[in-house]
Design a protein around this motif. Sequence first.
Motif, PDB file in Angstrom:
ATOM      1  N   GLU A 127       0.839  -1.201   0.127  1.00 23.41           N
ATOM      2  CA  GLU A 127      -0.090  -0.066  -0.039  1.00 23.41           C
ATOM      3  C   GLU A 127       1.007   1.115   0.053  1.00 23.41           C
ATOM      4  N   ASP A 128       2.016   1.280   0.651  1.00 21.69           N
ATOM      5  CA  ASP A 128       2.750   2.412   0.593  1.00 21.69           C
ATOM      6  C   ASP A 128       3.418   2.779  -0.507  1.00 21.69           C
ATOM      7  N   GLU A 129       3.638   1.896  -1.411  1.00 17.48           N
ATOM      8  CA  GLU A 129       4.176   1.889  -2.741  1.00 17.48           C
ATOM      9  C   GLU A 129       3.126   2.445  -3.659  1.00 17.48           C
ATOM     10  N   ASP A 130       1.877   1.956  -3.533  1.00 23.82           N
ATOM     11  CA  ASP A 130       0.850   2.351  -4.454  1.00 23.82           C
ATOM     12  C   ASP A 130       0.505   3.792  -4.131  1.00 23.82           C
ATOM     13  N   ALA A 131       0.545   4.198  -2.914  1.00 22.64           N
ATOM     14  CA  ALA A 131       0.256   5.414  -2.521  1.00 22.64           C
ATOM     15  C   ALA A 131       1.174   6.578  -2.926  1.00 22.64           C
TER      16      ALA A 131
ATOM     17  N   ILE B 185       3.263   6.181  -5.521  1.00 20.04           N
ATOM     18  CA  ILE B 185       3.148   6.411  -7.016  1.00 20.04           C
ATOM     19  C   ILE B 185       2.192   7.275  -7.241  1.00 20.04           C
ATOM     20  N   SER B 186       1.025   6.963  -6.650  1.00 17.23           N
ATOM     21  CA  SER B 186      -0.195   7.742  -7.018  1.00 17.23           C
ATOM     22  C   SER B 186       0.062   9.075  -6.837  1.00 17.23           C
ATOM     23  N   GLU B 187       0.751   9.643  -5.618  1.00 14.92           N
ATOM     24  CA  GLU B 187       0.997  11.028  -5.513  1.00 14.92           C
ATOM     25  C   GLU B 187       1.987  11.574  -6.613  1.00 14.92           C
ATOM     26  N   VAL B 188       3.111  10.832  -6.737  1.00 13.87           N
ATOM     27  CA  VAL B 188       4.085  11.080  -7.740  1.00 13.87           C
ATOM     28  C   VAL B 188       3.467  11.531  -8.912  1.00 13.87           C
ATOM     29  N   THR B 189       2.604  10.713  -9.258  1.00 17.10           N
ATOM     30  CA  THR B 189       1.971  10.572 -10.670  1.00 17.10           C
ATOM     31  C   THR B 189       1.152  11.835 -10.854  1.00 17.10           C
ATOM     32  N   GLN B 190       0.231  12.095  -9.677  1.00 13.72           N
ATOM     33  CA  GLN B 190      -0.621  13.223  -9.878  1.00 13.72           C
ATOM     34  C   GLN B 190       0.138  14.557  -9.679  1.00 13.72           C
TER      35      GLN B 190
ATOM     36  N   LEU C 127       3.864  18.658  -3.156  1.00 11.21           N
ATOM     37  CA  LEU C 127       5.173  18.051  -2.669  1.00 11.21           C
ATOM     38  C   LEU C 127       5.358  17.914  -1.204  1.00 11.21           C
ATOM     39  N   ALA C 128       4.843  19.087  -0.489  1.00 10.10           N
ATOM     40  CA  ALA C 128       4.771  18.817   0.978  1.00 10.10           C
ATOM     41  C   ALA C 128       3.946  17.676   1.472  1.00 10.10           C
ATOM     42  N   VAL C 129       2.864  17.258   1.083  1.00  9.31           N
ATOM     43  CA  VAL C 129       2.144  16.151   1.390  1.00  9.31           C
ATOM     44  C   VAL C 129       2.926  14.879   1.116  1.00  9.31           C
ATOM     45  N   LEU C 130       3.589  14.743  -0.224  1.00 11.27           N
ATOM     46  CA  LEU C 130       4.339  13.548  -0.448  1.00 11.27           C
ATOM     47  C   LEU C 130       5.400  13.330   0.272  1.00 11.27           C
ATOM     48  N   LEU C 131       6.190  14.408   0.828  1.00 10.47           N
ATOM     49  CA  LEU C 131       7.352  14.210   1.899  1.00 10.47           C
ATOM     50  C   LEU C 131       6.908  13.893   3.155  1.00 10.47           C
TER      51      LEU C 131
END
Length: 306
Positions: free
Chosen positions: A123-127, A129-134, A156-160
């Motif tokens: 699930e961590d990978e999916d999440a 990947i989804s955020e980087v893609t978006q 970017l802040a949310v992803l980090l």
Amino acid sequence: MVTTGQLPPASRTDLSRPGTEADQHRLTTVALRELVPEPGWLRPVLLDAELLILVTGGHGTAELDFRALPCRPGTLLRARAGQVLRCLGPHLDATVVRWDAETLRGLDVDPDTVPAYRQLAGEDEDAVISEVTQLAVDADRHAGVPAAGSLLRHQLAVLLLRLALLPTVEERSVPRPEAETFARLCREVERGYQHTRRVEDYAMQLGCSVRTLTRACLAVTGRSAKQIIDERVALQASRLLAATDEPIARIGRRLGFPEPTNFGRFFTRELGVSPGAFRANRERPIPIRVVRPRPPADSPAAPGRA
């Protein structure tokens, strides 16, 4: 929202255009191959921006500050400006998020809490990947829109923040006073390693004794304060020798060695090879002896991170 777990081919998107908020907060998404001026990654590249690299295809090795890191789909790398990077491997593909030091100003996020290397899964990978893609899709879709800079900064802040909250390998327990002293020393070394390698000078700057600094460094890293300082100087020398064509004598002078012979002796002692031999072998994967990357200067817990 794009489909979780799938990344489209990365394309360069640059939002630093006149009239956009990104004039002050440069943030781009690029493909891995765009980080190197020539194909093949013949030698390491000296980074001039902050990076998140998400490997999307292929298998290979990333050399980050002369540390070999295995890469496959789902590998995430966090690289900082000033480090050197080389990626080796057939058909190794990745999406790269690149930003400058001002991008996250004013946002409650510390990018240095993200480990330099992580292999994502489930699930961590999916999440992620989804955020980087978006982020990549929005950068392309809203290019030139004034509000786009703010949108991407917050994405970017949310992803980090998400990456910082992921479980990590348990770190060695270090007493808080020693951890704080070590972090303070790292910050001072970052500011002063080109001017002095004397532990006494850093102790004076920090208002403590040499013994206190050495005790803190031994507790956190197992190495003395003098070793920490010398390793930082040797790391910078290695970066410049590998990623630039600057004359060796000039590199030595930049790092506080007026005489080339003194610089040569120092470098050979630290790495086991002369500066000239190190540069001559820079197109080969990972030298026999390597300089360990220093922990983030403001991250006391950094030594336990991979």
